[in-house]
Design an enzyme around this catalytic site. Structure first.
Site: not given
Length: 258
Positions: A165, A152
């Site tokens: 995350y 990501s």
């Protein structure tokens, strides 16, 4: 998105897609099958996996659903044996399962921390451990061999409340760079994709109001990426000649500034 590839450039390939029950995984599985690959879809949700298989088969492709929790190492190893028994060794692995749970670190949502570590890191490593022998064997036979991990932009962006995350995604991105050092000389292509805002169900997992507002505003204000955009990118990477390795692809909506 308009497709970049045509024909059946992935004919003869055996692709494994984790996190394939929805979103980027489902779209990628369908696109790989459309381009000629035999596709094995992995996820926990059996009914959703069967929906993906039905769509692939209705379009003339070949697919198999193998429900599995990728955090269960023994179960993933069993799946790898099932793939080998049914189709031979996989030569394309899209390592895509993941979860996004955003919270301020002082909230001490340790269960959410652990869930992200278990799925985003341990699950990813379990898939690598199970299917790496498939990939190295395929490469030794002179075939293309691809390991593509989903990271990501959070791996490199500094976003408030994304600490755990983002840490898991940074692990994936840097792991991929390191794996290339070992596997590239063996002709196993290793790559990571780092998407920006994709309009999938992943933001639905976010309960923090600030993060939810950020994502909702992005979806409302800009032309976000679609799962099919990611699918076409993965397919393009896999369809290249085996001596060409696109190693680290950041995919952003043009209008996304953060």
């Amino acid at each position: 998105m308009p497709t970049l590839l045509s024909g059946s450039p992935l004919t003869g390939r055996v692709a494994v897609v984790s996190g394939a029950s929805s979103g980027m995984g489902a779209a990628t599985a369908e696109r790989l099958a459309e381009l000629g690959a035999t596709v094995v879809v992995l996820a926990r949700r059996k009914d959703k996996l069967q929906d993906v298989v039905h769509r692939i088969e209705a379009a003339g492709g070949t697919a198999l659903a193998l429900p599995v929790d990728v955090t269960d190492r023994a179960a993933v190893q069993t799946v790898a044996h099932q793939v080998a028994d049914r189709f031979g060794h996989a030569d394309l692995v899209f390592n895509n399962a993941g979860v996004q749970l955003i919270s301020g670190i002082e909230e001490l949502k340790v269960d959410d921390w652990q869930r992200q570590i278990d799925l985003n890191i341990t699950g990813l490593m379990n898939v690598i451990a199970a299917f790496l022998p498939h990939l190295t064997d395929s490469a030794q036979q002179g075939k293309p061999a691809d390991l593509i991990n989903t990271s990501s932009i959070a791996a490199t962006r500094i976003l408030e409340k994304f600490s755990v995350y983002s840490g898991t995604k940074a692990y994936i991105s840097h792991l991929t760079r390191l794996l290339r050092v070992e596997l590239g000389p063996k002709m196993v292509r290793v790559a990571t994709i780092e998407p920006g805002m994709v309009d999938t169900e992943l933001p639905d997992h976010v309960t923090d109001p600030d993060a939810s507002r950020l994502m909702a505003d992005l979806i409302h204000d800009i032309d976000c990426l679609q799962s099919t955009d990611i699918a076409e990118t993965v397919a393009f990477m896999a369809a290249l000649p085996r001596h060409v390795n696109l190693t680290e692809i950041t995919i952003m909506p043009t209008a996304q500034a953060i």
